[in-house]
Design a protein around this motif. Structure first.
Motif, PDB file in Angstrom:
ATOM      1  N   ALA A  47       0.822  -1.206   0.000  1.00  0.00           N
ATOM      2  CA  ALA A  47       0.000   0.000   0.000  1.00  0.00           C
ATOM      3  C   ALA A  47       0.856   1.257   0.000  1.00  0.00           C
ATOM      4  CB  ALA A  47      -0.935  -0.014   1.208  1.00  0.00           C
ATOM      5  N   LEU A  48       1.898   1.272   0.806  1.00  0.00           N
ATOM      6  CA  LEU A  48       2.770   2.452   0.849  1.00  0.00           C
ATOM      7  C   LEU A  48       3.523   2.616  -0.464  1.00  0.00           C
ATOM      8  CD1 LEU A  48       4.126   2.171   4.506  1.00  0.00           C
ATOM      9  CD2 LEU A  48       2.523   3.867   3.624  1.00  0.00           C
ATOM     10  N   GLY A  49       3.927   1.511  -1.077  1.00  0.00           N
ATOM     11  CA  GLY A  49       4.569   1.609  -2.386  1.00  0.00           C
ATOM     12  C   GLY A  49       3.650   2.237  -3.419  1.00  0.00           C
ATOM     13  N   SER A  50       2.364   1.884  -3.366  1.00  0.00           N
ATOM     14  CA  SER A  50       1.403   2.489  -4.284  1.00  0.00           C
ATOM     15  C   SER A  50       1.281   3.979  -4.062  1.00  0.00           C
ATOM     16  CB  SER A  50       0.028   1.822  -4.115  1.00  0.00           C
ATOM     17  OG  SER A  50       0.075   0.463  -4.467  1.00  0.00           O
ATOM     18  N   VAL A  51       1.243   4.406  -2.785  1.00  0.00           N
ATOM     19  CA  VAL A  51       1.136   5.839  -2.488  1.00  0.00           C
ATOM     20  C   VAL A  51       2.352   6.578  -3.037  1.00  0.00           C
ATOM     21  CG1 VAL A  51       1.012   7.566  -0.661  1.00  0.00           C
ATOM     22  CG2 VAL A  51      -0.269   5.438  -0.435  1.00  0.00           C
ATOM     23  N   LEU A  52       3.543   6.016  -2.807  1.00  0.00           N
ATOM     24  CA  LEU A  52       4.756   6.699  -3.250  1.00  0.00           C
ATOM     25  C   LEU A  52       4.910   6.670  -4.769  1.00  0.00           C
ATOM     26  CD1 LEU A  52       7.168   5.549  -0.408  1.00  0.00           C
ATOM     27  CD2 LEU A  52       6.223   7.834  -0.757  1.00  0.00           C
ATOM     28  N   ASP A  53       4.321   5.682  -5.425  1.00  0.00           N
ATOM     29  CA  ASP A  53       4.296   5.705  -6.896  1.00  0.00           C
ATOM     30  C   ASP A  53       3.449   6.873  -7.395  1.00  0.00           C
ATOM     31  OD1 ASP A  53       5.922   3.510  -7.148  1.00  0.00           O
ATOM     32  OD2 ASP A  53       4.266   2.074  -7.386  1.00  0.00           O
ATOM     33  N   GLU A  57       7.871  10.673  -2.467  1.00  0.00           N
ATOM     34  CA  GLU A  57       8.407  11.359  -1.289  1.00  0.00           C
ATOM     35  C   GLU A  57       7.317  12.047  -0.465  1.00  0.00           C
ATOM     36  OE1 GLU A  57      12.031  11.403  -0.262  1.00  0.00           O
ATOM     37  OE2 GLU A  57      11.464   9.642  -1.435  1.00  0.00           O
ATOM     38  N   HIS A  58       6.087  11.542  -0.543  1.00  0.00           N
ATOM     39  CA  HIS A  58       5.049  12.159   0.276  1.00  0.00           C
ATOM     40  C   HIS A  58       5.369  11.914   1.756  1.00  0.00           C
ATOM     41  CE1 HIS A  58       1.243  13.065   2.192  1.00  0.00           C
ATOM     42  NE2 HIS A  58       0.976  13.789   1.114  1.00  0.00           N
ATOM     43  N   PRO A  59       5.359  12.973   2.581  1.00  0.00           N
ATOM     44  CA  PRO A  59       5.837  12.825   3.965  1.00  0.00           C
ATOM     45  C   PRO A  59       5.006  11.872   4.814  1.00  0.00           C
ATOM     46  CG  PRO A  59       4.922  15.015   3.595  1.00  0.00           C
ATOM     47  CD  PRO A  59       5.057  14.379   2.263  1.00  0.00           C
ATOM     48  N   GLU A  60       3.699  11.815   4.593  1.00  0.00           N
ATOM     49  CA  GLU A  60       2.904  10.913   5.434  1.00  0.00           C
ATOM     50  C   GLU A  60       3.174   9.460   5.083  1.00  0.00           C
ATOM     51  OE1 GLU A  60      -0.012   9.837   8.408  1.00  0.00           O
ATOM     52  OE2 GLU A  60       1.657  11.188   8.086  1.00  0.00           O
ATOM     53  N   ALA A  61       3.361   9.142   3.822  1.00  0.00           N
ATOM     54  CA  ALA A  61       3.729   7.780   3.453  1.00  0.00           C
ATOM     55  C   ALA A  61       5.100   7.417   4.017  1.00  0.00           C
ATOM     56  CB  ALA A  61       3.721   7.632   1.931  1.00  0.00           C
ATOM     57  N   LEU A  62       6.019   8.359   3.977  1.00  0.00           N
ATOM     58  CA  LEU A  62       7.350   8.104   4.534  1.00  0.00           C
ATOM     59  C   LEU A  62       7.283   7.922   6.056  1.00  0.00           C
ATOM     60  CD1 LEU A  62       9.397  10.662   2.417  1.00  0.00           C
ATOM     61  CD2 LEU A  62       9.502   8.160   2.248  1.00  0.00           C
ATOM     62  N   ARG A  63       6.424   8.716   6.708  1.00  0.00           N
ATOM     63  CA  ARG A  63       6.273   8.565   8.159  1.00  0.00           C
ATOM     64  C   ARG A  63       5.744   7.176   8.505  1.00  0.00           C
ATOM     65  NH1 ARG A  63       2.746   8.879  12.446  1.00  0.00           N
ATOM     66  NH2 ARG A  63       0.920   8.965  11.096  1.00  0.00           N
ATOM     67  N   LEU A  64       4.735   6.729   7.777  1.00  0.00           N
ATOM     68  CA  LEU A  64       4.202   5.400   8.047  1.00  0.00           C
ATOM     69  C   LEU A  64       5.228   4.306   7.747  1.00  0.00           C
ATOM     70  CD1 LEU A  64       0.510   5.657   6.798  1.00  0.00           C
ATOM     71  CD2 LEU A  64       1.396   5.837   9.119  1.00  0.00           C
ATOM     72  N   TYR A  65       6.059   4.524   6.722  1.00  0.00           N
ATOM     73  CA  TYR A  65       7.146   3.583   6.462  1.00  0.00           C
ATOM     74  C   TYR A  65       8.101   3.535   7.673  1.00  0.00           C
ATOM     75  CZ  TYR A  65       7.628   1.096   2.032  1.00  0.00           C
ATOM     76  OH  TYR A  65       7.522   0.166   1.021  1.00  0.00           O
ATOM     77  N   GLY A  66       8.356   4.702   8.272  1.00  0.00           N
ATOM     78  CA  GLY A  66       9.205   4.740   9.462  1.00  0.00           C
ATOM     79  C   GLY A  66       8.633   3.917  10.595  1.00  0.00           C
ATOM     80  N   ILE A  67       7.307   4.028  10.815  1.00  0.00           N
ATOM     81  CA  ILE A  67       6.664   3.239  11.861  1.00  0.00           C
ATOM     82  C   ILE A  67       6.745   1.752  11.532  1.00  0.00           C
ATOM     83  CG2 ILE A  67       4.452   2.754  12.981  1.00  0.00           C
ATOM     84  CD1 ILE A  67       3.757   5.695  12.673  1.00  0.00           C
ATOM     85  N   LEU A  68       6.542   1.411  10.267  1.00  0.00           N
ATOM     86  CA  LEU A  68       6.632   0.007   9.845  1.00  0.00           C
ATOM     87  C   LEU A  68       8.018  -0.558  10.130  1.00  0.00           C
ATOM     88  CD1 LEU A  68       5.209  -2.347   8.314  1.00  0.00           C
ATOM     89  CD2 LEU A  68       6.191  -1.396   6.213  1.00  0.00           C
ATOM     90  N   HIS A  69       9.055   0.188   9.767  1.00  0.00           N
ATOM     91  CA  HIS A  69      10.426  -0.272  10.027  1.00  0.00           C
ATOM     92  C   HIS A  69      10.695  -0.384  11.525  1.00  0.00           C
ATOM     93  CE1 HIS A  69      11.760  -0.369   5.939  1.00  0.00           C
ATOM     94  NE2 HIS A  69      11.612   0.931   5.720  1.00  0.00           N
ATOM     95  N   LEU A  70      10.193   0.566  12.308  1.00  0.00           N
ATOM     96  CA  LEU A  70      10.423   0.533  13.751  1.00  0.00           C
ATOM     97  C   LEU A  70       9.814  -0.722  14.362  1.00  0.00           C
ATOM     98  CD1 LEU A  70      11.316   1.718  16.444  1.00  0.00           C
ATOM     99  CD2 LEU A  70       9.241   3.119  16.457  1.00  0.00           C
ATOM    100  N   ARG A  71       8.610  -1.061  13.946  1.00  0.00           N
ATOM    101  CA  ARG A  71       7.950  -2.229  14.528  1.00  0.00           C
ATOM    102  C   ARG A  71       8.673  -3.518  14.159  1.00  0.00           C
ATOM    103  NH1 ARG A  71       1.457  -1.121  14.943  1.00  0.00           N
ATOM    104  NH2 ARG A  71       1.678   0.835  16.099  1.00  0.00           N
ATOM    105  N   ALA A  72       9.448  -3.491  13.080  1.00  0.00           N
ATOM    106  CA  ALA A  72      10.255  -4.652  12.693  1.00  0.00           C
ATOM    107  C   ALA A  72      11.692  -4.535  13.208  1.00  0.00           C
ATOM    108  CB  ALA A  72      10.256  -4.797  11.174  1.00  0.00           C
ATOM    109  N   ALA A  78      14.163   2.967   9.648  1.00  0.00           N
ATOM    110  CA  ALA A  78      13.115   3.821  10.213  1.00  0.00           C
ATOM    111  C   ALA A  78      13.586   5.269  10.294  1.00  0.00           C
ATOM    112  CB  ALA A  78      12.716   3.310  11.593  1.00  0.00           C
ATOM    113  N   GLN A  79      14.809   5.453  10.774  1.00  0.00           N
ATOM    114  CA  GLN A  79      15.342   6.824  10.823  1.00  0.00           C
ATOM    115  C   GLN A  79      15.405   7.441   9.435  1.00  0.00           C
ATOM    116  OE1 GLN A  79      18.728   8.093  13.144  1.00  0.00           O
ATOM    117  NE2 GLN A  79      18.682   6.197  14.354  1.00  0.00           N
ATOM    118  N   GLY A  80      15.859   6.657   8.460  1.00  0.00           N
ATOM    119  CA  GLY A  80      15.974   7.177   7.102  1.00  0.00           C
ATOM    120  C   GLY A  80      14.638   7.641   6.559  1.00  0.00           C
ATOM    121  N   SER A  81      13.585   6.845   6.740  1.00  0.00           N
ATOM    122  CA  SER A  81      12.255   7.214   6.238  1.00  0.00           C
ATOM    123  C   SER A  81      11.745   8.480   6.922  1.00  0.00           C
ATOM    124  CB  SER A  81      11.277   6.058   6.452  1.00  0.00           C
ATOM    125  OG  SER A  81      11.609   4.955   5.652  1.00  0.00           O
ATOM    126  N   LEU A  82      11.909   8.548   8.222  1.00  0.00           N
ATOM    127  CA  LEU A  82      11.384   9.709   8.949  1.00  0.00           C
ATOM    128  C   LEU A  82      12.169  10.976   8.633  1.00  0.00           C
ATOM    129  CD1 LEU A  82      10.605   7.814  12.232  1.00  0.00           C
ATOM    130  CD2 LEU A  82       8.934   9.067  10.869  1.00  0.00           C
TER     131      LEU A  82
END
Length: 537
Positions: A47-53, A57-72, A78-82
């Motif tokens: 889903a996030l890949g679709s948003v970024l396509d 570089e939309h900031p909200e998609a990148l923020r959610l990617y950061g949360i996804l990386h953090l949970r893993a 995570a730092q890079g995305s945020l």
């Protein structure tokens, strides 16, 4: 952590605008948030890949990617995305707040607090940044600052229950019990079935709950659609009310039901835990001798069972001018988890092959992570009770540390554990037989390590302290390499944050009338049997 569905909330000036996103992108963003919430990484990535396509570089998609990386636990990603999100929108308070969460998880605490404070500066009229800052200040022992931040959050969002509850908790830890009581009851006025509010009231153990509380609890427990977590917390609180009023059979039945519900959420496996203990004992007996036997001297670990007097012993030591009480720190477990992640192996697989240099490196990492607790005083107490399982490992990792094994009458300790709701699940305290097995695993483990090296491990009985306080306090200080200080005799006068369920009790002089197990008679026979104590029935 901020909610991955935060984009559904009203947007403040310092948040990125989502208006320019196409409906399809907004729908994918919503799918991603739900997938992250549910722990479904693959759908979230798609889903996030679709948003970024659609919106690179939309900031909200990148923020959610950061949360996804953090949970893993992918902290660098995570730092890079945020940081990419913040580069697109420097005033995005929510991204700064989430970056703080990532930095904390990576062990960069100063940078984490800088990010959390930056979020508050960017959105001073938004409650969530203040709540997030206050929550972390409280977790890391800065209770006065936590109270200020949480009070700010609560004033900005008066009906936000988590801020009210956490503010009540912080006030308890600061010893401001009347104010805490008001916050918990304000939460109940808004939501009578709020289990966390009842948990807070019940944990002020020196303040009995009254008849009105009992009736209010009973009424709340009859509410339809009550969340399981609230029902369990209120069950433990109602059990305390019954005990406070001398209704011991009713107290036992109520606590039995609450523990059964707690156990249904996640079942403790006593046999598997015993196998793990045996493996730890076998491996730790073969660890290499340390190069520097003094490494870890600034640290005093207090281990043992919960409800065994560990907070009291910490309070005594923290009254000493050379000792800071740090409460229950996660850092020892976190350092070992970091090493497991680095090696891509579970703990038991790499323990046996770690060298003396490895253990020294890990010991220095622990000291680095906990250095802030020694900024004002040269030594600190780490009193996470479950660290007893790592007592053998500490001989290689921090051989200069002292370990105090807090002991209280096993029957009283076991019953006190059964009455206390624990949030880390699965937990051993949900059945009397599991409690007995855990106590015996603890006792045999500590007997092994104390016999091997009595210089670094002291068994400290609670009952001996009651019988001769000054003698025991002098002996405890001497074991820790501390000169006697009279302030330790008046430990209850020490002005400090106490962040455990014993916060109220350790602000009183020694109490000799705290035993309760005998009043339950044969109801506790399963615990007696498991402990090898003669039964009554």
């Amino acid at each position: 952590m901020s909610s991955p569905a935060a984009e559904q909330a009203p947007h403040h000036r310092a948040e990125p605008r989502l208006d320019g996103l196409a409906p399809a992108a907004l729908a994918q963003l919503q799918l991603a948030a739900c997938a992250i919430r549910d722990g479904a990484e693959a759908p979230a990535r798609r889903a996030l890949g679709s948003v970024l396509d659609m919106a690179p570089e939309h900031p909200e998609a990148l923020r959610l990617y950061g949360i996804l990386h953090l949970r893993a636990h992918r902290h660098a990603e995570a730092q890079g995305s945020l940081r990419r999100a913040i580069a697109q929108w420097p005033d995005y308070a929510l991204a700064h707040s989430d970056l703080g969460n990532v930095l904390q998880a990576a062990g960069e605490l100063d940078a984490a607090f800088a990010s959390w404070r930056q979020a508050c500066a960017l959105a001073p009229q938004a409650a969530m940044p203040w709540f997030n800052l206050g929550r972390h200040l409280q977790l890391h022992g800065d209770t006065a600052a936590a109270i200020d931040a949480l009070a700010r959050a609560q004033s900005l969002a008066p009906d936000f229950l988590p801020a009210l509850i956490l503010l009540g908790d912080a006030l308890v830890h600061a010893g401001r019990f009347e104010e805490a009581d008001l916050r918990y009851r304000a939460a109940l006025a808004r939501h009578p079935g709020c289990g966390d509010a009842w948990r807070g009231l019940a944990n002020m153990k020196t303040r009995p709950l009254g008849d009105a509380d009992r009736e209010q609890l009973r009424a709340a427990l009859r509410r339809p659609n009550l969340a399981a977590s609230d029902r369990i917390a209120m069950g433990f609180a109602l059990g305390k009310v019954h005990e406070d009023h001398g209704d011991y059979e009713q107290a036992f039945a109520t606590l039995n039901a609450a523990n059964a519900q707690q156990r249904d959420l996640a079942m403790w496996n006593a046999a598997a835990f015993r196998t793990h203990v045996d493996a730890m004992l076998a491996i730790a007996a073969r660890l290499p001798s340390p190069h520097d036997t003094g490494l870890g001297h600034p640290v005093i670990f207090i281990v043992g069972l919960p409800r065994s007097g560990s907070t009291l012993f910490e309070q005594i030591l923290a009254a000493h001018p050379e000792v800071e009480g740090a409460s229950e720190l996660p850092d020892l477990e976190d350092v070992l988890s970091e090493e497991s992640a680095r090696r891509r192996q579970p703990l038991l697989q790499w323990l046996a092959v770690a060298t003396a240099d490895d253990w020294a490196r890990l010991g220095r990492r622990y000291l680095e992570r906990t250095a802030r607790w020694r900024s004002r005083k040269p030594r600190h107490v780490d009193k996470l009770p479950s660290n007893w399982l790592l007592a053998g490992v500490l001989g290689a990792m921090l051989p200069g540390a002292r370990i105090v094994d807090a002991r209280r009458d096993a029957l009283e300790t076991g019953w006190s554990c059964y009455k206390q709701q624990f949030y880390r699940l699965p937990h051993f305290a949900c059945t009397l037989s599991d409690i007995a097995a855990y106590i015996r695993d603890h006792e045999r483990t500590m007997a092994r390590w104390q016999a091997a090296d009595p210089r670094r491990i002291r068994v400290q009985p609670y009952e001996a302290l009651l019988a001769d306080p000054e003698h025991e306090i002098r002996a405890l200080l001497a074991f820790c390499g501390l000169a006697f200080d009279p302030a330790c005799l008046d430990y209850h006068l020490a002005a400090r944050s106490v962040r455990t369920a014993s916060a109220a009790q350790v602000r009183q002089p020694l109490q000799r009338d705290t035993a309760r197990a005998a009043r339950y008679g044969a109801l506790l026979d399963p615990l007696r049997f498991g402990l090898g104590i003669p039964t009554l029935g």
